[in-house]
Design a protein around this motif. Structure first.
Motif, PDB file in Angstrom:
ATOM      1  N   SER A   2       0.935  -1.199  -0.186  1.00 30.55           N
ATOM      2  CA  SER A   2      -0.249   0.154   0.166  1.00 30.55           C
ATOM      3  C   SER A   2       0.785   1.188   0.145  1.00 30.55           C
ATOM      4  CB  SER A   2      -0.843   0.200   1.213  1.00 30.55           C
ATOM      5  OG  SER A   2      -0.289   0.163   2.474  1.00 30.55           O
ATOM      6  N   ASP A   3       0.223   2.247  -0.302  1.00 31.82           N
ATOM      7  CA  ASP A   3       0.923   3.660  -0.438  1.00 31.82           C
ATOM      8  C   ASP A   3       1.517   4.114   1.030  1.00 31.82           C
ATOM      9  OD1 ASP A   3       2.226   5.903  -1.938  1.00 31.82           O
ATOM     10  OD2 ASP A   3       0.518   7.104  -0.620  1.00 31.82           O
ATOM     11  N   PHE A   4       0.598   3.739   2.112  1.00 32.74           N
ATOM     12  CA  PHE A   4       0.811   4.210   3.260  1.00 32.74           C
ATOM     13  C   PHE A   4       1.999   3.387   3.885  1.00 32.74           C
ATOM     14  CE2 PHE A   4       0.705   3.175   7.920  1.00 32.74           C
ATOM     15  CZ  PHE A   4       0.543   4.535   8.442  1.00 32.74           C
ATOM     16  N   ASP A   5       2.219   2.152   3.515  1.00 35.49           N
ATOM     17  CA  ASP A   5       3.352   1.100   3.709  1.00 35.49           C
ATOM     18  C   ASP A   5       4.553   1.632   3.009  1.00 35.49           C
ATOM     19  OD1 ASP A   5       1.553  -0.118   5.383  1.00 35.49           O
ATOM     20  OD2 ASP A   5       2.073  -2.137   4.790  1.00 35.49           O
ATOM     21  N   PHE A   6       4.230   1.958   1.786  1.00 36.11           N
ATOM     22  CA  PHE A   6       5.786   2.271   1.239  1.00 36.11           C
ATOM     23  C   PHE A   6       6.186   3.546   1.752  1.00 36.11           C
ATOM     24  CE2 PHE A   6       7.683   5.087  -1.824  1.00 36.11           C
ATOM     25  CZ  PHE A   6       8.828   4.116  -2.435  1.00 36.11           C
ATOM     26  N   GLN A   7       5.321   4.540   1.937  1.00 34.00           N
ATOM     27  CA  GLN A   7       5.709   5.711   2.499  1.00 34.00           C
ATOM     28  C   GLN A   7       6.510   5.928   3.733  1.00 34.00           C
ATOM     29  OE1 GLN A   7       6.350   8.376   0.592  1.00 34.00           O
ATOM     30  NE2 GLN A   7       5.085   7.922  -1.126  1.00 34.00           N
ATOM     31  N   SER A   8       5.729   4.910   4.549  1.00 36.01           N
ATOM     32  CA  SER A   8       6.647   4.893   5.942  1.00 36.01           C
ATOM     33  C   SER A   8       7.881   3.847   5.907  1.00 36.01           C
ATOM     34  CB  SER A   8       5.433   3.875   6.695  1.00 36.01           C
ATOM     35  OG  SER A   8       4.273   4.351   6.930  1.00 36.01           O
ATOM     36  N   PHE A   9       8.027   3.067   4.896  1.00 38.69           N
ATOM     37  CA  PHE A   9       9.212   2.327   4.749  1.00 38.69           C
ATOM     38  C   PHE A   9      10.435   3.386   3.986  1.00 38.69           C
ATOM     39  CE2 PHE A   9       6.922  -1.596   6.036  1.00 38.69           C
ATOM     40  CZ  PHE A   9       8.150  -2.249   6.391  1.00 38.69           C
ATOM     41  N   ASN A  10       9.769   4.217   3.171  1.00 41.38           N
ATOM     42  CA  ASN A  10      10.680   5.206   2.534  1.00 41.38           C
ATOM     43  C   ASN A  10      11.107   5.983   3.458  1.00 41.38           C
ATOM     44  OD1 ASN A  10      11.986   6.557   0.366  1.00 41.38           O
ATOM     45  ND2 ASN A  10      10.263   7.994   0.226  1.00 41.38           N
ATOM     46  N   LEU A  11      10.484   6.408   4.513  1.00 43.54           N
ATOM     47  CA  LEU A  11      11.113   7.442   5.613  1.00 43.54           C
ATOM     48  C   LEU A  11      12.033   6.726   6.282  1.00 43.54           C
ATOM     49  CD1 LEU A  11      10.934   9.800   7.154  1.00 43.54           C
ATOM     50  CD2 LEU A  11       8.811   9.141   8.534  1.00 43.54           C
ATOM     51  N   ALA A  12      11.785   5.345   6.649  1.00 40.93           N
ATOM     52  CA  ALA A  12      12.299   4.636   7.616  1.00 40.93           C
ATOM     53  C   ALA A  12      13.895   4.431   6.735  1.00 40.93           C
ATOM     54  CB  ALA A  12      11.637   3.194   7.958  1.00 40.93           C
ATOM     55  N   LEU A  13      13.814   4.170   5.681  1.00 42.62           N
ATOM     56  CA  LEU A  13      15.093   3.805   4.998  1.00 42.62           C
ATOM     57  C   LEU A  13      15.906   5.183   4.813  1.00 42.62           C
ATOM     58  CD1 LEU A  13      16.691   2.199   3.217  1.00 42.62           C
ATOM     59  CD2 LEU A  13      15.392   2.671   1.229  1.00 42.62           C
ATOM     60  N   ASN A  14      15.373   6.418   4.922  1.00 46.05           N
ATOM     61  CA  ASN A  14      16.201   7.616   4.737  1.00 46.05           C
ATOM     62  C   ASN A  14      16.739   7.515   6.384  1.00 46.05           C
ATOM     63  OD1 ASN A  14      16.192   9.674   2.355  1.00 46.05           O
ATOM     64  ND2 ASN A  14      14.427   8.254   2.343  1.00 46.05           N
ATOM     65  N   GLN A  15      15.969   7.144   7.336  1.00 41.13           N
ATOM     66  CA  GLN A  15      16.399   7.209   8.530  1.00 41.13           C
ATOM     67  C   GLN A  15      17.620   6.453   8.502  1.00 41.13           C
ATOM     68  OE1 GLN A  15      15.531   9.319  11.330  1.00 41.13           O
ATOM     69  NE2 GLN A  15      17.077   8.369  12.742  1.00 41.13           N
ATOM     70  N   GLU A  16      17.504   5.058   8.312  1.00 40.33           N
ATOM     71  CA  GLU A  16      18.768   4.119   8.442  1.00 40.33           C
ATOM     72  C   GLU A  16      19.937   4.851   7.592  1.00 40.33           C
ATOM     73  OE1 GLU A  16      18.437   2.024  10.507  1.00 40.33           O
ATOM     74  OE2 GLU A  16      16.166   1.212  10.411  1.00 40.33           O
ATOM     75  N   TYR A  17      19.695   5.389   6.608  1.00 38.58           N
ATOM     76  CA  TYR A  17      20.853   5.771   5.817  1.00 38.58           C
ATOM     77  C   TYR A  17      21.508   7.069   6.451  1.00 38.58           C
ATOM     78  CZ  TYR A  17      19.861   3.469   1.320  1.00 38.58           C
ATOM     79  OH  TYR A  17      20.025   2.681   0.425  1.00 38.58           O
ATOM     80  N   ILE A  18      20.855   7.787   7.106  1.00 35.93           N
ATOM     81  CA  ILE A  18      21.737   9.032   7.922  1.00 35.93           C
ATOM     82  C   ILE A  18      22.450   8.402   8.978  1.00 35.93           C
ATOM     83  CG2 ILE A  18      19.791   9.770   9.169  1.00 35.93           C
ATOM     84  CD1 ILE A  18      20.834  12.430   8.945  1.00 35.93           C
ATOM     85  N   GLU A  19      21.719   7.337   9.812  1.00 34.20           N
ATOM     86  CA  GLU A  19      22.433   6.550  10.964  1.00 34.20           C
ATOM     87  C   GLU A  19      23.782   5.911  10.428  1.00 34.20           C
ATOM     88  OE1 GLU A  19      18.283   5.919  13.298  1.00 34.20           O
ATOM     89  OE2 GLU A  19      19.306   4.205  12.405  1.00 34.20           O
ATOM     90  N   LEU A  20      23.638   5.116   9.316  1.00 34.65           N
ATOM     91  CA  LEU A  20      24.788   4.838   8.668  1.00 34.65           C
ATOM     92  C   LEU A  20      25.927   5.610   8.603  1.00 34.65           C
ATOM     93  CD1 LEU A  20      26.585   2.520   7.327  1.00 34.65           C
ATOM     94  CD2 LEU A  20      24.982   2.930   5.367  1.00 34.65           C
ATOM     95  N   ASP A  21      25.636   6.948   7.890  1.00 35.47           N
ATOM     96  CA  ASP A  21      26.538   8.094   7.574  1.00 35.47           C
ATOM     97  C   ASP A  21      27.070   8.717   8.843  1.00 35.47           C
ATOM     98  OD1 ASP A  21      27.377   9.876   5.186  1.00 35.47           O
ATOM     99  OD2 ASP A  21      26.913  11.120   6.747  1.00 35.47           O
ATOM    100  N   LEU A  22      26.328   8.810   9.720  1.00 37.14           N
ATOM    101  CA  LEU A  22      26.431   9.576  10.737  1.00 37.14           C
ATOM    102  C   LEU A  22      27.539   8.839  11.715  1.00 37.14           C
ATOM    103  CD1 LEU A  22      26.247  11.702  13.096  1.00 37.14           C
ATOM    104  CD2 LEU A  22      24.009  10.470  13.906  1.00 37.14           C
ATOM    105  N   PHE A  23      27.488   7.647  12.092  1.00 37.22           N
ATOM    106  CA  PHE A  23      28.228   6.766  12.647  1.00 37.22           C
ATOM    107  C   PHE A  23      29.645   6.639  12.154  1.00 37.22           C
ATOM    108  CE2 PHE A  23      24.375   4.138  14.138  1.00 37.22           C
ATOM    109  CZ  PHE A  23      23.809   5.098  14.756  1.00 37.22           C
ATOM    110  N   HIS A  24      29.638   6.432  10.802  1.00 33.52           N
ATOM    111  CA  HIS A  24      30.892   6.411   9.896  1.00 33.52           C
ATOM    112  C   HIS A  24      31.770   7.903  10.068  1.00 33.52           C
ATOM    113  CE1 HIS A  24      30.201   2.569   7.591  1.00 33.52           C
ATOM    114  NE2 HIS A  24      30.912   2.254   8.758  1.00 33.52           N
ATOM    115  N   TYR A  25      30.842   8.889   9.939  1.00 36.75           N
ATOM    116  CA  TYR A  25      31.205  10.367   9.888  1.00 36.75           C
ATOM    117  C   TYR A  25      32.105  10.557  11.499  1.00 36.75           C
ATOM    118  CZ  TYR A  25      31.272  15.438  10.231  1.00 36.75           C
ATOM    119  OH  TYR A  25      31.753  16.682  10.096  1.00 36.75           O
TER     120      TYR A  25
END
Length: 317
Positions: A2-25
């Motif tokens: 569903s669009d609700f699920d996709f938009q929720s997971f899309n946001l979660a993925l962007n959150q995971e990416y910044i955490e990955l970058d932040l810890f390495h940074y």
């Protein structure tokens, strides 16, 4: 999906990416000596590296769930220039990342993917506690962790994305005008050392006067200035405090809508009455509203039409 699920997971993925970058940074930005000066030897630095590796797995899992429409990593900006500031931002970022998932998990249409997300967010909960320990704070100063709506999590995340690949899916959640707690209690102490536990269980108190400044709606924000802050609310009347199982409104005073300034008092109270945990502690959330509708942990998003600005992270303990 569903669009609700996709938009929720899309946001979660962007959150995971910044955490990955932040810890390495953080590991690349500061020298081994700077970590040692903050009381953190090689073992602690390896823990941060391992948490970054966990984020690789989390991002891959979510990318697989929404394949082939997953976002790519972006360029980010961070508000710190010391090791202790790094830990402080990490424990704040992982708090809204964790709470942001708790807020939408029970509303997902697909229960199978919800189970997979539970498997990753429970790891992030451990990361949040670990960063509090690395900062020298009491590891878990609450009995419950609040969930927040997607628009709240996106509002908190959005300032730190600078540029993203043009093919990244648009994040459709609302961004509210940004809120600043101008006298937010400061968890950064120059004498703090990493510890499994400390007696620093609270750094604020009920009755503490809290001062706010906020932006007007209609400002272009986030990566490549592709987004605009919006609000359907009227003039601010209340501060909404969200912590544990509770949402509490306190009246604003010294309201100056010309300069977007107001004050309130930090509320008190205990989770289940006398001799139980204080409600307002740890790393929590506050927003400004034009009304005080009744809400529960399950339907917190019903307050969104009333949000003037925020949320902001409030560092109560």
């Amino acid at each position: 999906m569903s669009d609700f699920d996709f938009q929720s997971f899309n946001l979660a993925l962007n959150q995971e990416y910044i955490e990955l970058d932040l810890f390495h940074y953080g590991l690349a930005r500061f020298s081994a000596q700077e970590f040692l000066d903050a009381g953190l030897g090689p073992e602690y630095q390896f823990l941060i590296e391992y948490m970054a590796d966990q984020e690789v797995g989390h991002a891959e899992m979510i990318s697989n769930i929404i394949y082939p429409y997953g976002a790519k990593q972006c360029q980010y900006q961070y508000p710190f220039d010391t090791v202790r500031g790094f830990f402080d931002f990490c424990q704040k970022l992982t708090r809204w990342g964790e709470s942001g998932v708790y807020g939408f998990l029970p509303h997902l249409d697909n229960r199978a993917t919800a189970e997979l997300l539970i498997n990753s967010i429970t790891t992030e909960a451990r990361q949040q506690m670990a960063f509090r320990q690395l900062q020298g704070l009491f590891p878990m100063a609450v009995w419950f962790i609040a969930g927040i709506p997607q628009a709240w999590a996106w509002t908190l995340l959005s300032p730190y994305l600078v540029h993203c690949p043009p093919e990244n899916p648009y994040i459709k959640w609302q961004i509210f005008p940004y809120l600043n707690v101008t006298n937010n209690p400061n968890a950064i102490r120059n004498d703090s050392k990493a510890a499994v536990s400390t007696n620093v269980s609270a750094i604020s108190y009920p009755g503490y006067e809290v001062n706010f400044q906020w932006d007007n709606p209609g400002i272009n924000v986030s990566y490549d200035l592709k987004y605009q802050t919006t609000s359907t609310a009227g003039p601010p009347k209340y501060a909404l405090w969200v912590s544990q199982l509770n949402a509490t409104y306190t009246p604003l005073y010294n309201i100056d809508t010309k300069n977007n300034y107001a004050s309130t008092k930090q509320p008190g109270g205990r989770v289940f009455g006398d001799d139980t945990a204080p409600i307002f502690n740890d790393t929590m959330f506050v927003a400004l509203t034009d009304d005080n509708p009744y809400i529960t942990p399950y339907n917190l998003s019903l307050v969104n039409p009333h949000i003037v600005a925020g949320p902001a992270i409030y560092q109560a303990g």
